[in-house]
Scaffold this motif. Structure first.
Motif, PDB file in Angstrom:
ATOM      1  N   ASP A 121     -14.652 -17.334  -5.705  1.00 17.83           N
ATOM      2  CA  ASP A 121     -15.064 -16.040  -4.913  1.00 17.83           C
ATOM      3  C   ASP A 121     -13.856 -15.013  -4.981  1.00 17.83           C
ATOM      4  N   PHE A 122     -14.128 -13.790  -4.970  1.00 20.80           N
ATOM      5  CA  PHE A 122     -12.955 -12.699  -4.833  1.00 20.80           C
ATOM      6  C   PHE A 122     -12.818 -12.371  -3.540  1.00 20.80           C
ATOM      7  N   HIS A 123     -11.814 -12.371  -2.793  1.00 27.08           N
ATOM      8  CA  HIS A 123     -11.390 -12.193  -1.697  1.00 27.08           C
ATOM      9  C   HIS A 123     -10.215 -10.999  -1.678  1.00 27.08           C
ATOM     10  N   GLU A 124     -10.109 -10.242  -0.436  1.00 25.88           N
ATOM     11  CA  GLU A 124      -9.097  -9.287  -0.387  1.00 25.88           C
ATOM     12  C   GLU A 124      -8.723  -9.343   1.167  1.00 25.88           C
ATOM     13  N   LEU A 125      -7.560  -8.589   1.653  1.00 33.02           N
ATOM     14  CA  LEU A 125      -7.400  -8.573   3.049  1.00 33.02           C
ATOM     15  C   LEU A 125      -8.363  -7.375   3.482  1.00 33.02           C
ATOM     16  N   ALA A 126      -8.895  -7.722   4.622  1.00 36.96           N
ATOM     17  CA  ALA A 126     -10.145  -6.736   5.148  1.00 36.96           C
ATOM     18  C   ALA A 126      -9.367  -5.495   5.662  1.00 36.96           C
ATOM     19  N   ALA A 127      -8.205  -5.313   5.815  1.00 39.82           N
ATOM     20  CA  ALA A 127      -7.379  -4.189   6.185  1.00 39.82           C
ATOM     21  C   ALA A 127      -5.867  -4.433   5.846  1.00 39.82           C
ATOM     22  N   PRO A 128      -5.026  -3.445   5.760  1.00 42.80           N
ATOM     23  CA  PRO A 128      -3.698  -3.628   5.623  1.00 42.80           C
ATOM     24  C   PRO A 128      -3.144  -4.298   6.811  1.00 42.80           C
ATOM     25  N   LEU A 129      -2.039  -4.873   6.580  1.00 42.02           N
ATOM     26  CA  LEU A 129      -1.420  -5.383   7.781  1.00 42.02           C
ATOM     27  C   LEU A 129      -0.472  -4.188   8.349  1.00 42.02           C
ATOM     28  N   PRO A 130      -0.136  -4.102   9.860  1.00 41.79           N
ATOM     29  CA  PRO A 130       0.515  -3.210  10.028  1.00 41.79           C
ATOM     30  C   PRO A 130       1.827  -3.023   9.753  1.00 41.79           C
ATOM     31  N   ARG A 131       2.493  -4.171   9.123  1.00 36.75           N
ATOM     32  CA  ARG A 131       3.657  -4.105   8.581  1.00 36.75           C
ATOM     33  C   ARG A 131       3.756  -5.323   7.839  1.00 36.75           C
ATOM     34  N   LEU A 132       5.034  -5.477   6.887  1.00 40.39           N
ATOM     35  CA  LEU A 132       4.982  -6.782   5.976  1.00 40.39           C
ATOM     36  C   LEU A 132       6.257  -7.587   6.531  1.00 40.39           C
TER      37      LEU A 132
END
Length: 408
Positions: free
Chosen positions: A270-281
């Motif tokens: 399955d393809f997944h991605e982060l549901a939202a960007p992180l606040p910082r890395l």
């Protein structure tokens, strides 16, 4: 002067690139990889110009080991073989100064690992937690505790360390598609075009690898957890009537010899991605890179390339930094916006590619064909045109690898 110590969680493309780059600048490096072996089974990777520049800046000259450039026409087609968009090597090389190379992921990982001395990579060792004390990090591993000046979390899309640093982040979401991947042995005549074909809610890609093998991938709209009973039968049902050489490659796929050097057969995921960007890395002395930092869909082919960029930027900023948290804050500033925009663009390409309505898909194709060639290339400039930071001279010191057991 004591050589500073970095623990890298994860022995994938990003983690190993960071390890090579930081050792080049005099850091002691420990790579903890939870798997029993370094692998890249069943898939190819296209090293775009931005990734090739990043690797070169880390002292890894891809021109010496990554093989020839992608041959012939590269572009998009429809299932009947009509070209929607295409470009050739000369055009891309003139624009970006480099042309993409395609290699097996296993070969790339082996090449990165070979650039590290024995004792740096610890297999079967997972990083289970970090305790940042401000002046150092206590790293909890399955083989004992380590003390480090910085931790780079390159532990993949399902990163355990990301969850610990950002416990309120929603994590991954399903991207609405699933994919198949496989690598075929070379054939006569060889495949000489890298092409992706768009149907209605389905795609098929063919990429000739530098070693003569052929990387195949396919996608289809799918809900989470859906699994065909017979992958080859499903691929034939969906793509068997598409333009040549797809039917011929599918026929060869059905006859894969289990004794082949890459015996994985057909991989499905399955393809997944982060549901939202992180606040910082980053957080204190811990930074995330690659899929741990910005898991994205594969629609731009930039997941691995962005991990390599992350690695060399982090190494550059840490190489001569007096203060690690300040360097990692600079890393977030350098990488957060770029990776967020690329992930967003990849998502949009996926939304366009998986259109399945009988009216929407032809209109999409018409729009792609009508887009001026120069405009299509300019849209890639911000991705392929990236330049690595100017690196300080590598340190003449070559610190000894760290023994995981010695710091228990």
């Amino acid at each position: 002067m004591r050589a500073r110590h970095v623990v890298v969680a994860g022995g994938g493309i990003g983690g190993l690139t960071a390890a090579v780059a930081l050792r080049r600048h005099g850091w002691r490096v420990t790579v903890c990889e939870r798997a029993a072996a370094l692998t890249g089974v069943g898939a190819g990777i296209v090293l775009a110009p931005n990734a090739l520049r990043a690797l070169a800046s880390a002292g890894l000259d891809p021109g010496r080991w990554a093989g020839d450039v992608l041959p012939g026409q590269v572009g998009l087609r429809t299932p009947d073989g009509t070209w929607l968009r295409r470009s050739d090597d000369d055009e891309l090389s003139t624009r970006y100064g480099l042309s993409a190379r395609a290699v097996h992921r296993g070969f790339l990982i082996d090449t990165l690992a070979a650039a590290l001395p024995a004792g740096v990579v610890h297999l079967g060792v997972s990083v289970t937690g970090v305790d940042d004390a401000g002046d150092a990090v206590a790293v909890r591993t399955s083989a004992g505790d380590l003390r480090a000046d910085v931790v780079l979390a390159a532990d993949g899309a399902r990163s355990a360390l990301r969850g610990r640093l950002f416990p309120r982040h929603p994590g991954l979401r399903h991207a609405g598609e699933a994919g198949w991947r496989a690598v075929l042995p070379g054939a006569d005549p060889p495949v000489r075009q890298a092409v992706e074909t768009w149907g209605r809610g389905e795609r098929f890609g063919v990429v000739p690898l530098a070693d003569g093998r052929v990387y195949l991938y396919a996608t289809a709209v799918s809900g989470p957890g859906a699994r065909p009973v017979d992958h080859h039968a499903e691929l034939t049902r969906r793509f068997g009537a598409w333009h040549s050489p797809i039917p011929e490659l599918l026929d060869r796929l059905d006859r894969l010899d289990p004794r082949d050097p890459d015996p994985a057969g057909v991989l499905h995921h399955d393809f997944h991605e982060l549901a939202a960007p992180l606040p910082r890395l980053h957080a204190g002395r811990v930074a995330l890179l690659g899929d741990a930092a910005h898991a994205m869909t594969p629609n731009l082919g930039q997941g691995g390339c962005q991990a390599v960029e992350d690695a060399v930027v982090a190494a550059h900023l840490l190489a001569s930094a007096d203060d690690v948290p300040t360097a990692l804050a600079a890393y977030t500033k350098a990488r957060h916006r770029r990776t967020t925009l690329i992930a967003r663009r990849s998502r949009r390409v996926g939304e366009l590619a998986r259109l399945s309505h009988p009216l929407a898909a032809p209109l999409r194709n018409l729009a792609v064909r009508a887009t001026p060639r120069a405009l299509s290339l300019r849209a890639l400039d911000t991705v392929f045109g990236w330049q690595p930071p100017s690196a300080p001279a590598p340190s003449p010191a070559t610190p000894a690898p760290v023994d995981v057991e010695e710091q228990r």
